[in-house]
Design an enzyme around this catalytic site. Structure first.
Site, mmCIF file in Angstrom:
data_model
loop_
_atom_site.group_PDB
_atom_site.id
_atom_site.type_symbol
_atom_site.label_atom_id
_atom_site.label_comp_id
_atom_site.label_asym_id
_atom_site.label_seq_id
_atom_site.Cartn_x
_atom_site.Cartn_y
_atom_site.Cartn_z
ATOM 1 N N SER A 57 9.143 12.489 -10.721
ATOM 2 C CA SER A 57 7.990 13.360 -10.484
ATOM 3 C C SER A 57 7.534 13.225 -9.037
ATOM 4 C CB SER A 57 6.813 13.006 -11.424
ATOM 5 O OG SER A 57 6.304 11.709 -11.116
ATOM 6 N N SER A 181 1.328 3.655 1.750
ATOM 7 C CA SER A 181 0.080 4.404 1.573
ATOM 8 C C SER A 181 -0.862 4.114 2.728
ATOM 9 C CB SER A 181 -0.590 4.002 0.259
ATOM 10 O OG SER A 181 -1.934 4.454 0.210
ATOM 11 N N TYR A 207 -3.245 -2.079 -5.284
ATOM 12 C CA TYR A 207 -2.264 -1.122 -4.763
ATOM 13 C C TYR A 207 -2.222 -1.198 -3.238
ATOM 14 C CZ TYR A 207 0.012 3.452 -4.148
ATOM 15 O OH TYR A 207 0.868 4.473 -3.802
ATOM 16 N N LYS A 211 0.784 -2.493 -0.636
ATOM 17 C CA LYS A 211 1.291 -1.613 0.415
ATOM 18 C C LYS A 211 1.112 -2.265 1.798
ATOM 19 C CE LYS A 211 2.570 1.766 -2.274
ATOM 20 N NZ LYS A 211 3.984 2.172 -2.399
#
Length: 325
Positions: A57, A181, A207, A211
């Site tokens: 996706s 990110s 998260y 990163k």
């Protein structure tokens, strides 16, 4: 001021003000400015192989689509085999039978090992390895090896997969790309607590920390893998409209929806770095086809000692020798 110097000034202003630069506005303005780097050759990857994780996706599917458009045979790594087959069928309908599907939960390092063994045994040399798979858990979640999930999925798994695939990458002018990110700019490197054992857990913070670790380790990984002719990069896509953003950050998606990048804009720099010639300097962070600073404030700058400690932690968890095999 010359046109290119003015373009650089505008580009830097967009980057430092965050919201304009990470939105679709930033991409469109930069692309219109003088000095926007040229696209790769239309057949830059013809006859070559690329691998994309998290390919079922969002940015993963888009990246696979665009690498195939440049001629690559693309290996799709997915966690959900049904979704993976659906994506593979759609891509085959567009590009022909140039896709191989692999199923693995990359949060499980045992499955990463099995995946690497399968790929190394059957796949031709890889020109690009795109580490795109990601997750943003709402609560602290452990992998089967009892690692905090974002660190397992975003740091340990990509390093392990690359290490095991080095013979497949060796001598092939290969590119290894971590899709990171811009959120990592808000966090410092937590070499003192890589598993997020202290304090109240926040999925978005975890998260961003993972990163941050990806980006800080780039020079160490470049040094480790360059003997195999591998160039290592991280790319941050800006604020892209992906299923992951909608599911994990619904309020952010609702507020920023009108200015979110489409999938092509988000994947652009990853695809560009995978195919452009000559390869740019490795061990570096990129956004909108330009190298970017790793930290924007003194608070988030890491020392060499901190990066060394984080790298030693990764080595210990993966039982890696001091030199790549």
């Amino acid at each position: 001021m010359t046109g290119e110097r003015l373009a650089r000034a505008v580009d830097t202003t967009l980057d430092r003000t965050i919201a304009p630069g990470y939105s679709k506005v930033g991409y469109l303005v930069r692309k219109a400015l003088p000095g926007w780097p040229a696209d790769p050759s239309p057949h830059a990857l013809a006859g070559r192989h690329a691998l994309v994780t998290g390919a079922s996706s969002g940015l993963g599917t888009q990246t696979a689509d665009e690498l195939a458009a440049l001629g690559a045979h693309v290996h799709l790594v997915v966690r959900d085999s049904d979704k993976g087959r659906s994506v593979q069928d759609r891509l085959v309908a567009t590009h022909g039978d140039r896709f191989t599907l692999w199923t693995a939960d990359l949060g499980d390092l045992a499955q990463v090992e099995r995946l690497a063994t399968g790929i190394a045994a059957t796949a031709p040399p890889l020109a690009a390895l795109v580490h795109n798979a990601g997750a943003l858990p709402a609560q602290r979640t452990l992998s089967p090896q009892e690692h905090e999930l974002t660190m397992a999925l975003h740091v340990l798994a990509p390093v392990l997969l690359t290490e095991r695939l080095l013979p497949t990458l060796d001598g092939n002018d290969a590119r290894v790309l971590f899709v990171t990110s811009g959120g990592m700019y808000a966090q410092r490197l937590r070499d003192d607590d890589p598993e997020y054992r202290r304090g109240d857990y926040s999925g978005t913070t975890a998260y961003a920390r993972s990163k941050r670790a990806q980006v800080e380790l780039l020079p160490r990984l470049q040094e480790r893998w360059e003997a195999a002719g591998v160039s290592v990069y991280a790319t941050h896509p800006g604020w892209a409209d992906t299923p992951g953003v909608l599911d994990s950050l619904p309020t952010f998606h609702r507020v920023t929806g009108p200015v979110l990048r489409d999938l092509h804009q988000g994947a652009d720099t990853t695809v560009w770095l995978a195919a452009v010639e000559p390869a740019p300097e490795g061990g570096t962070l990129w956004h909108d086809r330009r190298q970017r600073p790793v930290a924007l404030t003194p608070r988030t700058r890491s020392t060499a000692a901190q990066v060394d400690r984080m790298w030693r932690w990764v080595q210990d968890q993966l039982d890696l020798p001091d030199r790549a095999a």
